[in-house]
Scaffold this motif. Sequence first.
Motif, PDB file in Angstrom:
ATOM      1  N   MET A   1       0.842  -1.184   0.000  1.00 50.05           N
ATOM      2  CA  MET A   1       0.000   0.000   0.000  1.00 50.05           C
ATOM      3  C   MET A   1       0.881   1.239   0.000  1.00 50.05           C
ATOM      4  SD  MET A   1      -2.532   1.373   2.980  1.00 50.05           S
ATOM      5  CE  MET A   1      -3.282   2.949   2.729  1.00 50.05           C
ATOM      6  N   VAL A   2       0.464   2.218  -0.700  1.00 51.10           N
ATOM      7  CA  VAL A   2       1.140   3.502  -0.693  1.00 51.10           C
ATOM      8  C   VAL A   2       0.661   4.280   0.534  1.00 51.10           C
ATOM      9  CG1 VAL A   2       1.388   5.670  -1.940  1.00 51.10           C
ATOM     10  CG2 VAL A   2       1.297   3.517  -3.194  1.00 51.10           C
ATOM     11  N   VAL A   3       1.564   4.973   1.192  1.00 49.58           N
ATOM     12  CA  VAL A   3       1.193   5.798   2.335  1.00 49.58           C
ATOM     13  C   VAL A   3       0.399   6.992   1.804  1.00 49.58           C
ATOM     14  CG1 VAL A   3       2.048   7.204   4.232  1.00 49.58           C
ATOM     15  CG2 VAL A   3       3.216   5.087   3.644  1.00 49.58           C
ATOM     16  N   LYS A   4      -0.761   7.220   2.393  1.00 51.05           N
ATOM     17  CA  LYS A   4      -1.642   8.288   1.932  1.00 51.05           C
ATOM     18  C   LYS A   4      -1.714   9.391   2.984  1.00 51.05           C
ATOM     19  CE  LYS A   4      -6.375   9.053   0.345  1.00 51.05           C
ATOM     20  NZ  LYS A   4      -6.922   9.956   1.321  1.00 51.05           N
ATOM     21  N   ALA A   5      -1.733  10.627   2.541  1.00 51.11           N
ATOM     22  CA  ALA A   5      -1.877  11.765   3.455  1.00 51.11           C
ATOM     23  C   ALA A   5      -3.345  11.930   3.837  1.00 51.11           C
ATOM     24  CB  ALA A   5      -1.362  13.035   2.800  1.00 51.11           C
ATOM     25  N   ILE A   6      -3.588  12.160   5.108  1.00 48.98           N
ATOM     26  CA  ILE A   6      -4.941  12.444   5.586  1.00 48.98           C
ATOM     27  C   ILE A   6      -5.157  13.941   5.466  1.00 48.98           C
ATOM     28  CG2 ILE A   6      -6.508  12.351   7.558  1.00 48.98           C
ATOM     29  CD1 ILE A   6      -4.994   9.847   8.483  1.00 48.98           C
ATOM     30  N   GLU A   7      -6.260  14.322   4.832  1.00 50.38           N
ATOM     31  CA  GLU A   7      -6.498  15.716   4.468  1.00 50.38           C
ATOM     32  C   GLU A   7      -7.509  16.459   5.336  1.00 50.38           C
ATOM     33  OE1 GLU A   7      -4.644  17.200   2.242  1.00 50.38           O
ATOM     34  OE2 GLU A   7      -3.612  15.387   1.579  1.00 50.38           O
ATOM     35  N   SER A   8      -8.180  15.770   6.258  1.00 43.84           N
ATOM     36  CA  SER A   8      -9.170  16.463   7.093  1.00 43.84           C
ATOM     37  C   SER A   8      -9.455  15.661   8.358  1.00 43.84           C
ATOM     38  CB  SER A   8     -10.483  16.667   6.328  1.00 43.84           C
ATOM     39  OG  SER A   8     -11.155  15.422   6.164  1.00 43.84           O
ATOM     40  N   LEU A   9     -10.035  16.327   9.338  1.00 45.67           N
ATOM     41  CA  LEU A   9     -10.416  15.665  10.582  1.00 45.67           C
ATOM     42  C   LEU A   9     -11.486  14.607  10.312  1.00 45.67           C
ATOM     43  CD1 LEU A   9     -10.183  15.386  13.645  1.00 45.67           C
ATOM     44  CD2 LEU A   9     -11.790  17.299  13.863  1.00 45.67           C
ATOM     45  N   ALA A  10     -12.436  14.918   9.441  1.00 42.03           N
ATOM     46  CA  ALA A  10     -13.495  13.948   9.113  1.00 42.03           C
ATOM     47  C   ALA A  10     -12.900  12.696   8.476  1.00 42.03           C
ATOM     48  CB  ALA A  10     -14.519  14.585   8.185  1.00 42.03           C
ATOM     49  N   GLU A  11     -11.956  12.865   7.561  1.00 46.89           N
ATOM     50  CA  GLU A  11     -11.305  11.727   6.919  1.00 46.89           C
ATOM     51  C   GLU A  11     -10.526  10.918   7.966  1.00 46.89           C
ATOM     52  OE1 GLU A  11      -8.309  10.713   3.199  1.00 46.89           O
ATOM     53  OE2 GLU A  11      -8.191  12.704   4.114  1.00 46.89           O
ATOM     54  N   PHE A  12      -9.820  11.596   8.866  1.00 46.14           N
ATOM     55  CA  PHE A  12      -9.086  10.933   9.940  1.00 46.14           C
ATOM     56  C   PHE A  12     -10.013  10.046  10.760  1.00 46.14           C
ATOM     57  CE2 PHE A  12      -8.047  11.161  14.507  1.00 46.14           C
ATOM     58  CZ  PHE A  12      -6.856  10.460  14.518  1.00 46.14           C
ATOM     59  N   ARG A  13     -11.152  10.580  11.165  1.00 41.68           N
ATOM     60  CA  ARG A  13     -12.096   9.812  11.986  1.00 41.68           C
ATOM     61  C   ARG A  13     -12.624   8.598  11.242  1.00 41.68           C
ATOM     62  NH1 ARG A  13     -15.120  15.109  14.482  1.00 41.68           N
ATOM     63  NH2 ARG A  13     -13.621  15.510  16.156  1.00 41.68           N
ATOM     64  N   THR A  14     -12.912   8.754   9.967  1.00 40.80           N
ATOM     65  CA  THR A  14     -13.391   7.626   9.167  1.00 40.80           C
ATOM     66  C   THR A  14     -12.324   6.547   9.065  1.00 40.80           C
ATOM     67  OG1 THR A  14     -14.852   9.056   7.878  1.00 40.80           O
ATOM     68  CG2 THR A  14     -14.238   6.948   6.875  1.00 40.80           C
ATOM     69  N   ILE A  15     -11.101   6.944   8.793  1.00 43.03           N
ATOM     70  CA  ILE A  15      -9.995   5.994   8.621  1.00 43.03           C
ATOM     71  C   ILE A  15      -9.741   5.198   9.889  1.00 43.03           C
ATOM     72  CG2 ILE A  15      -7.474   5.864   8.346  1.00 43.03           C
ATOM     73  CD1 ILE A  15      -7.835   8.173   6.255  1.00 43.03           C
ATOM     74  N   ILE A  16      -9.642   5.866  11.025  1.00 41.83           N
ATOM     75  CA  ILE A  16      -9.285   5.131  12.250  1.00 41.83           C
ATOM     76  C   ILE A  16     -10.401   4.201  12.714  1.00 41.83           C
ATOM     77  CG2 ILE A  16      -7.623   6.877  12.994  1.00 41.83           C
ATOM     78  CD1 ILE A  16      -9.685   7.639  15.208  1.00 41.83           C
ATOM     79  N   ASN A  17     -11.621   4.428  12.260  1.00 45.55           N
ATOM     80  CA  ASN A  17     -12.745   3.585  12.660  1.00 45.55           C
ATOM     81  C   ASN A  17     -13.017   2.447  11.687  1.00 45.55           C
ATOM     82  OD1 ASN A  17     -13.917   4.640  15.222  1.00 45.55           O
ATOM     83  ND2 ASN A  17     -13.834   6.526  14.052  1.00 45.55           N
ATOM     84  N   GLY A  18     -12.110   2.227  10.742  1.00 41.72           N
ATOM     85  CA  GLY A  18     -12.265   1.138   9.784  1.00 41.72           C
ATOM     86  C   GLY A  18     -11.972  -0.217  10.408  1.00 41.72           C
ATOM     87  N   ASP A  19     -12.050  -1.254   9.578  1.00 36.35           N
ATOM     88  CA  ASP A  19     -11.866  -2.628  10.049  1.00 36.35           C
ATOM     89  C   ASP A  19     -10.409  -3.067  10.143  1.00 36.35           C
ATOM     90  OD1 ASP A  19     -14.587  -3.041  10.347  1.00 36.35           O
ATOM     91  OD2 ASP A  19     -14.826  -3.765   8.293  1.00 36.35           O
ATOM     92  N   LYS A  20      -9.503  -2.386   9.435  1.00 35.22           N
ATOM     93  CA  LYS A  20      -8.098  -2.782   9.423  1.00 35.22           C
ATOM     94  C   LYS A  20      -7.299  -1.990  10.453  1.00 35.22           C
ATOM     95  CE  LYS A  20      -7.962  -3.862   4.503  1.00 35.22           C
ATOM     96  NZ  LYS A  20      -7.286  -3.560   3.234  1.00 35.22           N
ATOM     97  N   PRO A  21      -6.206  -2.571  10.955  1.00 33.58           N
ATOM     98  CA  PRO A  21      -5.298  -1.779  11.781  1.00 33.58           C
ATOM     99  C   PRO A  21      -4.750  -0.612  10.951  1.00 33.58           C
ATOM    100  CG  PRO A  21      -4.769  -4.107  11.948  1.00 33.58           C
ATOM    101  CD  PRO A  21      -5.767  -3.963  10.825  1.00 33.58           C
ATOM    102  N   VAL A  22      -4.630   0.543  11.589  1.00 32.97           N
ATOM    103  CA  VAL A  22      -4.176   1.759  10.921  1.00 32.97           C
ATOM    104  C   VAL A  22      -2.963   2.299  11.664  1.00 32.97           C
ATOM    105  CG1 VAL A  22      -4.807   4.138  10.354  1.00 32.97           C
ATOM    106  CG2 VAL A  22      -6.504   2.322  10.119  1.00 32.97           C
ATOM    107  N   PHE A  23      -1.928   2.656  10.901  1.00 28.17           N
ATOM    108  CA  PHE A  23      -0.721   3.257  11.459  1.00 28.17           C
ATOM    109  C   PHE A  23      -0.551   4.627  10.832  1.00 28.17           C
ATOM    110  CE2 PHE A  23      -0.367  -1.301  11.543  1.00 28.17           C
ATOM    111  CZ  PHE A  23      -0.095  -1.525  12.880  1.00 28.17           C
ATOM    112  N   ILE A  24      -0.389   5.629  11.679  1.00 24.05           N
ATOM    113  CA  ILE A  24      -0.303   7.009  11.192  1.00 24.05           C
ATOM    114  C   ILE A  24       1.002   7.637  11.655  1.00 24.05           C
ATOM    115  CG2 ILE A  24      -1.386   9.286  11.133  1.00 24.05           C
ATOM    116  CD1 ILE A  24      -4.061   7.905  11.725  1.00 24.05           C
TER     117      ILE A  24
END
Length: 112
Positions: A1-24
């Motif tokens: 996977m390519v590392v993707k930049a998080i562009e907003s607080l709303a996007e951040f909240r959606t990403i961290i609440n997904g089903d996969k482990p997330v590393f930021i």
Amino acid sequence: MVVKAIESLAEFRTIINGDKPVFINFWAKWSTPCRMSSPIFEHMSEQQPEEGQVDSEFYTVDVDDQPEIVEEVRIRVMPTFIAFVKGQHVGEIKGADTKKLHLLVKKHSVRA
């Protein structure tokens, strides 16, 4: 996977609440330790999961561009690497300690 930049607080909240482990990776362009550890973080994102591990997602947050996210997570040191699993903050590394970063990813990528 390519590392993707998080562009907003709303996007951040959606990403961290997904089903996969997330590393930021919380980083700053002006930080030498950030510039040194970012390529290692990117390399880790390209690796296939080891046996017994799940596929994980890797993101970055530029602390100067995303102050709302920085405030929500209370970032004070750059770089800071944080692991989230299903919305829960499960671990973090402050500073450019890449050995600890490898351990963080390995620990929180384990299949439940």
